[in-house]
Design an enzyme around this catalytic site. Structure first.
Site, PDB file in Angstrom:
ATOM      1  N   ILE A  27       0.627  -1.324  -0.009  1.00 28.05           N
ATOM      2  CA  ILE A  27      -0.095  -0.052   0.095  1.00 28.05           C
ATOM      3  C   ILE A  27       0.713   1.291   0.133  1.00 28.05           C
ATOM      4  O   ILE A  27       0.343   2.591  -0.395  1.00 28.05           O
ATOM      5  CB  ILE A  27      -1.015  -0.024   1.180  1.00 28.05           C
ATOM      6  CG1 ILE A  27      -0.294   0.239   2.424  1.00 28.05           C
ATOM      7  CG2 ILE A  27      -2.027  -1.154   1.053  1.00 28.05           C
ATOM      8  CD1 ILE A  27      -1.027   0.330   3.836  1.00 28.05           C
ATOM      9  N   ASN A  69      12.262  -8.082   6.820  1.00 27.18           N
ATOM     10  CA  ASN A  69      12.709  -7.413   7.972  1.00 27.18           C
ATOM     11  C   ASN A  69      12.256  -8.287   9.191  1.00 27.18           C
ATOM     12  O   ASN A  69      11.165  -8.729   9.385  1.00 27.18           O
ATOM     13  CB  ASN A  69      12.040  -6.164   8.135  1.00 27.18           C
ATOM     14  CG  ASN A  69      12.439  -5.208   6.989  1.00 27.18           C
ATOM     15  OD1 ASN A  69      13.512  -5.093   6.525  1.00 27.18           O
ATOM     16  ND2 ASN A  69      11.404  -4.357   6.449  1.00 27.18           N
ATOM     17  N   HIS A  77       6.915 -11.875   6.027  1.00 28.35           N
ATOM     18  CA  HIS A  77       6.363 -11.500   4.515  1.00 28.35           C
ATOM     19  C   HIS A  77       7.664 -10.950   4.104  1.00 28.35           C
ATOM     20  O   HIS A  77       8.847 -10.782   4.488  1.00 28.35           O
ATOM     21  CB  HIS A  77       5.579 -10.362   4.756  1.00 28.35           C
ATOM     22  CG  HIS A  77       5.868  -9.075   5.273  1.00 28.35           C
ATOM     23  ND1 HIS A  77       6.185  -9.062   6.769  1.00 28.35           N
ATOM     24  CD2 HIS A  77       6.501  -7.785   5.209  1.00 28.35           C
ATOM     25  CE1 HIS A  77       6.427  -7.933   7.087  1.00 28.35           C
ATOM     26  NE2 HIS A  77       6.498  -7.080   6.304  1.00 28.35           N
ATOM     27  N   HIS A 117       9.244  -8.617   0.947  1.00 32.55           N
ATOM     28  CA  HIS A 117       8.853  -7.430  -0.073  1.00 32.55           C
ATOM     29  C   HIS A 117       9.613  -7.652  -1.367  1.00 32.55           C
ATOM     30  O   HIS A 117      10.874  -8.373  -1.285  1.00 32.55           O
ATOM     31  CB  HIS A 117       9.601  -6.080   0.419  1.00 32.55           C
ATOM     32  CG  HIS A 117       8.912  -5.795   1.819  1.00 32.55           C
ATOM     33  ND1 HIS A 117       7.928  -4.722   1.718  1.00 32.55           N
ATOM     34  CD2 HIS A 117       8.910  -5.992   3.008  1.00 32.55           C
ATOM     35  CE1 HIS A 117       7.682  -4.407   3.096  1.00 32.55           C
ATOM     36  NE2 HIS A 117       8.196  -5.137   3.644  1.00 32.55           N
TER      37      HIS A 117
END
Length: 112
Positions: A31, A85, A98, A100
């Site tokens: 987002i 991260n 997750h 990226h």
């Protein structure tokens, strides 16, 4: 986890702009993109971060990397960075594993 943002996205309680979905993982656009192509890939089962990967759940992580390769090819992105991260000091803000995937521009080193 009932209060996990990404678990809510997996359940469909929070909408996302999906890139890919199968029985093990979900990929959706970030987002707040940091590159022309920026999507996340998450396991559908809750894993807090890379630090919680173990022999029982490692197969889903391997699957996620095959999905990353597939989706970037489909999007025509041949050069990209994959980032995860781990912990607050490293910038993790959602405590659900997750990755990226960022592409479409030159990436600098060292990052951040």
């Amino acid at each position: 986890m009932s209060d996990c943002l990404f678990c809510k996205i997996v359940k469909g309680d929070i909408p996302s702009n999906k890139v890919y979905e199968d029985e093990l993982c979900l990929a959706f656009y970030d987002i707040d993109p940091q590159a022309p192509t920026h999507f996340l890939v998450i396991p559908k089962t809750h894993i807090g971060s890379v630090s919680e990967v173990n022999e029982e759940n490692a197969a889903v992580v391997a699957h996620i990397f095959t999905v990353i390769a597939k989706v970037t090819k489909e999007l025509g992105v041949d050069s990209y960075r994959v980032v995860s991260n781990i912990g607050e000091q490293a910038g993790q803000s959602v405590f659900h594993l997750h990755f990226h995937v960022l592409g479409g521009r030159d990436m600098t080193w060292p990052p951040g």
